[in-house]
Design a protein around this motif. Structure first.
Motif, PDB file in Angstrom:
ATOM      1  N   LEU A  23       0.853  -1.198   0.000  1.00 12.76           N
ATOM      2  CA  LEU A  23       0.000   0.000   0.000  1.00 12.76           C
ATOM      3  C   LEU A  23       0.888   1.247   0.000  1.00 12.76           C
ATOM      4  O   LEU A  23       0.957   1.974   0.994  1.00 12.76           O
ATOM      5  N   PRO A  24       1.586   1.507  -1.118  1.00 10.26           N
ATOM      6  CA  PRO A  24       2.571   2.605  -1.163  1.00 10.26           C
ATOM      7  C   PRO A  24       1.960   3.969  -1.462  1.00 10.26           C
ATOM      8  O   PRO A  24       2.369   4.663  -2.396  1.00 10.26           O
ATOM      9  N   SER A  25       0.999   4.372  -0.647  1.00 16.80           N
ATOM     10  CA  SER A  25       0.365   5.678  -0.848  1.00 16.80           C
ATOM     11  C   SER A  25      -0.361   6.076   0.423  1.00 16.80           C
ATOM     12  O   SER A  25      -0.423   5.315   1.393  1.00 16.80           O
ATOM     13  N   GLY A  26      -0.920   7.279   0.414  1.00 15.71           N
ATOM     14  CA  GLY A  26      -1.646   7.772   1.574  1.00 15.71           C
ATOM     15  C   GLY A  26      -0.854   8.827   2.318  1.00 15.71           C
ATOM     16  O   GLY A  26       0.355   9.019   2.098  1.00 15.71           O
ATOM     17  N   GLU A  27      -1.523   9.521   3.227  1.00 13.12           N
ATOM     18  CA  GLU A  27      -0.903  10.640   3.938  1.00 13.12           C
ATOM     19  C   GLU A  27       0.289  10.199   4.781  1.00 13.12           C
ATOM     20  O   GLU A  27       1.342  10.839   4.781  1.00 13.12           O
ATOM     21  N   ARG A  28       0.133   9.095   5.525  1.00 10.81           N
ATOM     22  CA  ARG A  28       1.230   8.644   6.379  1.00 10.81           C
ATOM     23  C   ARG A  28       2.397   8.115   5.548  1.00 10.81           C
ATOM     24  O   ARG A  28       3.565   8.306   5.908  1.00 10.81           O
ATOM     25  N   TRP A  29       2.094   7.450   4.437  1.00 11.96           N
ATOM     26  CA  TRP A  29       3.157   6.991   3.539  1.00 11.96           C
ATOM     27  C   TRP A  29       3.953   8.188   3.010  1.00 11.96           C
ATOM     28  O   TRP A  29       5.179   8.167   2.999  1.00 11.96           O
ATOM     29  N   GLU A  30       3.249   9.221   2.568  1.00 12.04           N
ATOM     30  CA  GLU A  30       3.928  10.385   2.000  1.00 12.04           C
ATOM     31  C   GLU A  30       4.811  11.072   3.030  1.00 12.04           C
ATOM     32  O   GLU A  30       5.921  11.522   2.710  1.00 12.04           O
ATOM     33  N   ALA A  31       4.332  11.161   4.264  1.00 12.69           N
ATOM     34  CA  ALA A  31       5.142  11.790   5.311  1.00 12.69           C
ATOM     35  C   ALA A  31       6.396  10.970   5.605  1.00 12.69           C
ATOM     36  O   ALA A  31       7.496  11.518   5.742  1.00 12.69           O
ATOM     37  N   ALA A  32       6.219   9.639   5.681  1.00  9.97           N
ATOM     38  CA  ALA A  32       7.368   8.772   5.945  1.00  9.97           C
ATOM     39  C   ALA A  32       8.341   8.794   4.772  1.00  9.97           C
ATOM     40  O   ALA A  32       9.567   8.789   4.966  1.00  9.97           O
ATOM     41  N   LYS A  33       7.810   8.818   3.556  1.00  8.70           N
ATOM     42  CA  LYS A  33       8.661   8.861   2.363  1.00  8.70           C
ATOM     43  C   LYS A  33       9.528  10.118   2.356  1.00  8.70           C
ATOM     44  O   LYS A  33      10.741  10.042   2.097  1.00  8.70           O
ATOM     45  N   ALA A  34       8.933  11.252   2.656  1.00 10.72           N
ATOM     46  CA  ALA A  34       9.693  12.505   2.683  1.00 10.72           C
ATOM     47  C   ALA A  34      10.778  12.461   3.748  1.00 10.72           C
ATOM     48  O   ALA A  34      11.918  12.907   3.521  1.00 10.72           O
ATOM     49  N   ALA A  35      10.443  11.915   4.914  1.00 10.92           N
ATOM     50  CA  ALA A  35      11.419  11.848   6.006  1.00 10.92           C
ATOM     51  C   ALA A  35      12.552  10.886   5.677  1.00 10.92           C
ATOM     52  O   ALA A  35      13.731  11.176   5.945  1.00 10.92           O
ATOM     53  N   ALA A  36      12.216   9.725   5.102  1.00  8.85           N
ATOM     54  CA  ALA A  36      13.243   8.735   4.755  1.00  8.85           C
ATOM     55  C   ALA A  36      14.174   9.269   3.682  1.00  8.85           C
ATOM     56  O   ALA A  36      15.402   9.122   3.773  1.00  8.85           O
ATOM     57  N   ALA A  37      13.599   9.895   2.651  1.00  9.58           N
ATOM     58  CA  ALA A  37      14.425  10.436   1.564  1.00  9.58           C
ATOM     59  C   ALA A  37      15.356  11.532   2.075  1.00  9.58           C
ATOM     60  O   ALA A  37      16.539  11.583   1.715  1.00  9.58           O
TER      61      ALA A  37
END
Length: 323
Positions: A23-37
């Motif tokens: 499930l690579p989408s959604g608000e929490r995914w986007e926040a985690a993606k930005a932080a990880a990157a």
């Protein structure tokens, strides 16, 4: 802790609780993606809050299965051999009190069963079950982080698919004794990982340290609900330096044995690492690395010539383009 070490507050933290690679989408995914990157770009590592790797799984793997393996007679452990560097069983080499076992294709129960029978011809269901159960959430985590980085880079889906199809998964179990040199307390020398991603799970006893800007070191404390994720040189090259491989080491500050597990992804045998052309677009600058054979890179880094330089200089001399 020595004067050149800093505390854990220097380590970026990314909360991946409840996230799934399916499930690579959604608000929490986007926040985690930005932080990880951001963390992998600025530091090359982060602490991942990841309760999916439960205390029970950690205990079975690092509190029971790993100590059972390392207590085997040396001739038994040496049954796992390889002509390639960093494969199979690595025994203690003075002055470093360190030994490890890499379980190849750990995402395949058949491969894990073959390794188990090699070590215990009579079978060892406890070890087999611990490895399979422990590896599953770590594979999910590795896939999540890799997809987050590729999404953040904005590359075409075909490049992600190609990377996944050429990725091998392995689990390295490590055992550290008390360092011979009590002044430095070094149990594993500073180094860069050559692979794509490494996920480090420490069990009760810490020791992992990362080097940050300015040359100081930060201590990565063990936690029952988190692991530490770091980029490798192959991912640094593939991403055109959008992520960076961090220098890291292990220091043992006490007299207790230490067990850890590292889940690693890497390009498959003799596969070619090549940055997508679009990573040179959109103001990112030119491609920094030429395509290279991953297996040959590792051989070079472990050669007399490669080891005659710092890890970063050896890597750059092998595959960085001269601009």
């Amino acid at each position: 802790m020595g004067s050149n070490s800093k505390q854990v507050s220097e380590i970026p933290i990314v909360d991946l609780t409840g996230l799934q690679p399916s499930l690579p989408s959604g608000e929490r995914w986007e926040a985690a993606k930005a932080a990880a990157a951001a963390a992998l770009q600025s530091h090359g590592f982060f602490e991942a809050i990841y309760p999916s790797l439960s205390a029970e799984l950690r205990g079975e793997m690092l509190g029971r299965a790993a100590p059972e393996f390392f207590s085997l007679p040396l001739e038994s452990k040496r049954r796992s051999t390889s002509e390639e560097p960093y494969q199979g069983y690595i025994g203690q080499a003075a002055p470093i009190p360190y030994e490890s076992l890499r379980i190849d294709a750990v995402d395949s129960p058949i491969a894990v069963q073959d390794l188990t029978r090699l070590m215990w011809p009579q079978g060892n269901p406890t070890f087999f079950n611990a490895v399979v159960a422990f590896a599953k959430p770590l594979r999910d985590l590795a896939e999540m982080v890799q997809e987050m980085i590729l999404q953040s880079l904005g590359v075409d889906q075909k490049h992600y698919d190609a990377l996944v199809n050429l990725t091998d998964h392995g689990l390295r179990l490590s055992h550290y004794g008390v360092p011979v040199n009590q002044e430095t307390e070094i149990a594993l020398f500073p180094h860069l990982d050559p692979n794509l991603l490494s996920i480090v799970c420490q069990h009760e006893i810490g020791g992992l340290e990362f080097q940050i800007a300015g040359g100081s070191w930060v201590n990565a404390e063990p936690s029952p609900t988190s692991v530490h994720v770091m980029a490798g040189l192959a991912f640094q090259a593939w991403s055109n330096m959008s992520v960076r491989a961090p220098m890291h080491r292990v220091r043992m500050l006490g007299n207790e044995k230490r067990f850890s597990a590292i889940y690693g992804t890497r390009p498959s045998h003799n596969s070619i690492v090549k940055s997508p052309e679009e990573l040179a677009d959109a103001g990112r600058g030119p491609l920094l690395y030429k395509p290279f054979n991953y297996t040959e890179l590792v051989r070079f880094l472990c050669s007399k010539q490669g080891m005659g330089h710092s890890p970063e200089d050896a890597f750059n001399s092998y595959c960085k383009l001269q601009n």
